[in-house]
Design a protein around this motif. Structure first.
Motif, PDB file in Angstrom:
ATOM      1  N   THR A  35       0.816  -1.209   0.000  1.00  0.00           N
ATOM      2  CA  THR A  35       0.000   0.000   0.000  1.00  0.00           C
ATOM      3  C   THR A  35       0.850   1.260   0.000  1.00  0.00           C
ATOM      4  O   THR A  35       0.386   2.318  -0.428  1.00  0.00           O
ATOM      5  N   LYS A  38       1.215   3.352  -3.273  1.00  0.00           N
ATOM      6  CA  LYS A  38      -0.068   3.963  -3.630  1.00  0.00           C
ATOM      7  C   LYS A  38      -0.294   5.230  -2.827  1.00  0.00           C
ATOM      8  O   LYS A  38      -0.757   6.242  -3.353  1.00  0.00           O
ATOM      9  N   ASP A  43      -3.407  10.761  -4.821  1.00  0.00           N
ATOM     10  CA  ASP A  43      -4.655  10.455  -5.535  1.00  0.00           C
ATOM     11  C   ASP A  43      -5.074   9.006  -5.301  1.00  0.00           C
ATOM     12  O   ASP A  43      -5.488   8.306  -6.223  1.00  0.00           O
ATOM     13  N   TYR A  44      -4.947   8.559  -4.068  1.00  0.00           N
ATOM     14  CA  TYR A  44      -5.295   7.187  -3.685  1.00  0.00           C
ATOM     15  C   TYR A  44      -6.527   7.217  -2.802  1.00  0.00           C
ATOM     16  O   TYR A  44      -6.554   7.904  -1.790  1.00  0.00           O
ATOM     17  N   LYS A  45      -7.541   6.486  -3.209  1.00  0.00           N
ATOM     18  CA  LYS A  45      -8.770   6.398  -2.418  1.00  0.00           C
ATOM     19  C   LYS A  45      -8.567   5.303  -1.376  1.00  0.00           C
ATOM     20  O   LYS A  45      -8.793   4.129  -1.624  1.00  0.00           O
ATOM     21  N   ALA A  46      -8.145   5.722  -0.202  1.00  0.00           N
ATOM     22  CA  ALA A  46      -7.788   4.789   0.863  1.00  0.00           C
ATOM     23  C   ALA A  46      -9.016   4.440   1.708  1.00  0.00           C
ATOM     24  O   ALA A  46      -9.897   5.273   1.901  1.00  0.00           O
TER      25      ALA A  46
END
Length: 82
Positions: A35, A38, A43-46
């Protein structure tokens, strides 16, 4: 929750200041090593849990450091001057 480019930049900066490798960063935050890229790219939808742990790590120790009027950093909790 979205980790933005600005947040990712702040994470990369703090990670570099602490001289952490990716696996050390993952262990400290409590996330998978897969992870980390990312998150650091932004711009990572966590998921909420990951977002919360990342933002808590980013904010950790922030409240104790502030700039003094003469431009030096002071450690508020212990009144150290650097």
């Amino acid at each position: 929750m979205l980790i933005t480019q600005e947040q990712a930049k702040a994470l990369r900066r703090k990670k570099a200041d602490l001289q952490l490798k990716n696996y050390e960063f993952a262990l400290e935050i409590g996330i998978s090593r897969r992870t980390v890229p990312k998150i650091l790219n932004g711009d990572y939808k966590a998921p909420k849990r990951i977002y919360a742990s990342v933002m808590e790590w980013l904010a950790k120790d922030y409240w104790t450091q502030q700039k003094s009027p003469n431009g030096r950093q002071t450690h508020k909790a212990f009144n150290y001057k650097y």
